[in-house]
Scaffold this active site. Structure first.
Site, PDB file in Angstrom:
ATOM      1  N   CYS A   8       0.838  -1.205   0.000  1.00  0.00           N
ATOM      2  CA  CYS A   8       0.000   0.000   0.000  1.00  0.00           C
ATOM      3  C   CYS A   8       0.873   1.256   0.000  1.00  0.00           C
ATOM      4  CB  CYS A   8      -0.923  -0.005   1.213  1.00  0.00           C
ATOM      5  SG  CYS A   8      -1.985   1.448   1.239  1.00  0.00           S
ATOM      6  N   LYS A  29       2.228  -9.763   0.475  1.00  0.00           N
ATOM      7  CA  LYS A  29       1.764  -9.118  -0.762  1.00  0.00           C
ATOM      8  C   LYS A  29       2.606  -7.861  -0.939  1.00  0.00           C
ATOM      9  CE  LYS A  29      -2.367  -7.415  -3.159  1.00  0.00           C
ATOM     10  NZ  LYS A  29      -2.355  -5.950  -3.106  1.00  0.00           N
TER      11      LYS A  29
HETATM   12  C1  LIG Z   1     -10.476   0.135  -3.823  1.00  0.00           C
HETATM   13  C2  LIG Z   1      -9.186  -0.598  -3.650  1.00  0.00           C
HETATM   14  C3  LIG Z   1      -8.723  -0.879  -2.382  1.00  0.00           C
HETATM   15  C4  LIG Z   1      -7.528  -1.580  -2.196  1.00  0.00           C
HETATM   16  N1  LIG Z   1      -7.154  -1.926  -0.930  1.00  0.00           N
HETATM   17  C5  LIG Z   1      -6.076  -2.751  -0.754  1.00  0.00           C
HETATM   18  C6  LIG Z   1      -5.782  -3.304   0.519  1.00  0.00           C
HETATM   19  O1  LIG Z   1      -6.483  -3.083   1.507  1.00  0.00           O
HETATM   20  N2  LIG Z   1      -4.681  -4.105   0.607  1.00  0.00           N
HETATM   21  C7  LIG Z   1      -3.882  -4.405  -0.471  1.00  0.00           C
HETATM   22  O2  LIG Z   1      -2.920  -5.152  -0.339  1.00  0.00           O
HETATM   23  N3  LIG Z   1      -4.168  -3.902  -1.681  1.00  0.00           N
HETATM   24  C8  LIG Z   1      -5.250  -3.125  -1.848  1.00  0.00           C
HETATM   25  N4  LIG Z   1      -5.583  -2.706  -3.098  1.00  0.00           N
HETATM   26  C9  LIG Z   1      -4.760  -3.137  -4.237  1.00  0.00           C
HETATM   27  C10 LIG Z   1      -5.314  -4.442  -4.800  1.00  0.00           C
HETATM   28  O3  LIG Z   1      -5.261  -5.485  -3.849  1.00  0.00           O
HETATM   29  C11 LIG Z   1      -4.522  -4.874  -6.041  1.00  0.00           C
HETATM   30  O4  LIG Z   1      -3.190  -5.135  -5.678  1.00  0.00           O
HETATM   31  C12 LIG Z   1      -4.532  -3.800  -7.131  1.00  0.00           C
HETATM   32  O5  LIG Z   1      -5.819  -3.251  -7.308  1.00  0.00           O
HETATM   33  C13 LIG Z   1      -4.038  -4.391  -8.459  1.00  0.00           C
HETATM   34  O6  LIG Z   1      -4.867  -5.451  -8.868  1.00  0.00           O
HETATM   35  P1  LIG Z   1      -6.020  -5.250  -9.978  1.00  0.00           P
HETATM   36  O7  LIG Z   1      -5.346  -4.577 -11.155  1.00  0.00           O
HETATM   37  O8  LIG Z   1      -6.477  -6.649 -10.306  1.00  0.00           O
HETATM   38  O9  LIG Z   1      -7.072  -4.394  -9.370  1.00  0.00           O
HETATM   39  C14 LIG Z   1      -6.762  -1.995  -3.311  1.00  0.00           C
HETATM   40  C15 LIG Z   1      -7.237  -1.702  -4.596  1.00  0.00           C
HETATM   41  C16 LIG Z   1      -8.426  -1.024  -4.766  1.00  0.00           C
HETATM   42  C17 LIG Z   1      -8.924  -0.758  -6.161  1.00  0.00           C
END
Ligand SMILES: Cc1cc2nc3c(=O)[nH]c(=O)nc-3n(C[C@H](O)[C@H](O)[C@H](O)COP(=O)(O)O)c2cc1C
Length: 331
Positions: free
Chosen positions: A92, A131
């Site tokens: 994050c 992660k």
């Molecule tokens: C609304 C939102 C909230 C997120 N919150 C977290 C979280 O709490 N912890 C985390 O490790 N990643 C968080 N992420 C990142 C996602 O877990 C992921 O790594 C990122 O969106 C990339 O994957 P994607 O392209 O499939 O969305 C968040 C992403 C979004 C869109």
């Protein structure tokens, strides 16, 4: 412990209601909680933060923090509540998270992360996973990621979920940090090639289970162990309806969108009795009819009615009827 297909942790999204809903589409996917700060668990409302429905298994608790003792205490509670895995958030990029010295900034201090993992592992039996990003800021991912992984292997970590882009901690907000730094899946493959015995899960920009399966397949140079999708599942939850067949060889008949929506009515009724406003649940169901006739009506009916009639589960059956009507008209 299978991570063949995972739904990403998303703050303000993957709460227990959202995970309950996502579970309707796939029995085997691994689900993640939102990121929860370790001290919030230790000092806060544990039932609110940790309780979940048994159908959510396999489900991982994602923790944020950098104090080994605080993380270990939170992990112990997570294990007591029945989580299948403790996942540490090292990805994050938000300013608030940086100020607390957790999330992606910890990629620059792998030895501290290793101490956190060791302390957690001392206290719990469930697996501890990481992660992370491929790197941060001006660091070269080709150097930073392998060094980070190597240090964590020595601490006993064998599962890494890698969001395949850098996090830029200064200048980009979390949303931009999910879009602007370019994706680099090859560096994730490089990690798997170098340590073939690790469980390496690819995350970032995967559009659906089919393209995810293709991206992790051996035809791309090396076979990865799993894929994690976030935003695309939220936008179109029904896209994961084929996950069990595609990733887990489970070809049983899967429910229709209407069946899933109907099944959620009784869930809403139970939640309302416990004082949960229905919009907390319906806000993550808005994408159910994505790409279908009536999708817009479904979305707007739920987003307008649910916040106004927060203790009235009938909103959901009304929304279902509206979509049914519009689809019948067209048939
Ligand atoms: C609304 C939102 C909230 C997120 N919150 C977290 C979280 O709490 N912890 C985390 O490790 N990643 C968080 N992420 C990142 C996602 O877990 C992921 O790594 C990122 O969106 C990339 O994957 P994607 O392209 O499939 O969305 C968040 C992403 C979004 C869109």
């Amino acid at each position: 412990m299978s991570h063949k297909f995972c739904v990403a942790p998303m703050i303000d999204v993957t709460n227990r209601h959202c995970r309950f809903f996502f579970r309707k589409f796939s029995k085997h996917s691994r689900l993640y909680t939102e990121m929860i700060v370790a001290d919030a668990i230790t000092y806060g409302d544990k039932d609110f933060l940790l309780d979940f429905d048994s159908i959510e298994h396999p489900v991982a608790l994602q923790l944020a923090g950098s104090d080994p003792t605080a993380l270990a205490s939170a992990a112990v509670l997570g294990e007591e509540y029945g989580y299948d895995e403790i996942n540490l958030n090292i990805g994050c990029p938000s300013k608030r998270v940086q100020a607390g010295n957790f999330g992606a900034c910890l990629m620059a201090d792998p030895h501290l992360v290793a101490r956190c993992v060791e302390k957690i592992q001392e206290k719990v039996k469930i697996p501890v996973t990481i992660k992370c990003r491929i790197g941060i800021d001006e660091y070269n991912p080709d150097e930073m990621l392998p060094e980070f992984v190597e240090t964590l292997i020595q601490a006993g970590v064998s599962t890494f979920i890698i969001h395949a882009r850098k996090a830029m901690l200064d200048g980009l907000d979390p949303k931009q940090n999910r879009e602007i730094p370019p994706l680099d899946y090859d560096i994730v493959r490089m990690i798997k090639r170098r340590w073939p015995y690790l469980n390496i899960i690819l995350n970032g920009g995967l559009l659906n289970p089919y393209s995810a399966k293709n991206e992790i397949s051996a035809s791309k140079g090396v076979e990865l162990d799993g894929a994690m999708i976030g935003r695309a599942v939220l936008e179109n939850p029904y896209s994961i309806i084929d996950v069990d067949k595609l990733f887990y060889d489970d070809g049983r008949a899967m429910p229709s969108r209407f069946k899933i929506a109907e099944e959620m009515i009784s869930y809403l009724e139970i939640c309302v009795q416990k004082g949960v406003p229905i919009n907390i649940i319906t806000q993550n169901m808005l994408g159910l009819f994505h790409g279908c006739r009536g999708a817009k009506l479904w979305r707007s009916y739920l987003s307008h009615q649910a916040p106004r009639r927060r203790d009235d589960p009938k909103v959901l059956s009304e929304a279902i009827n509206q979509v049914l009507e519009i689809q019948n008209e067209a048939a």
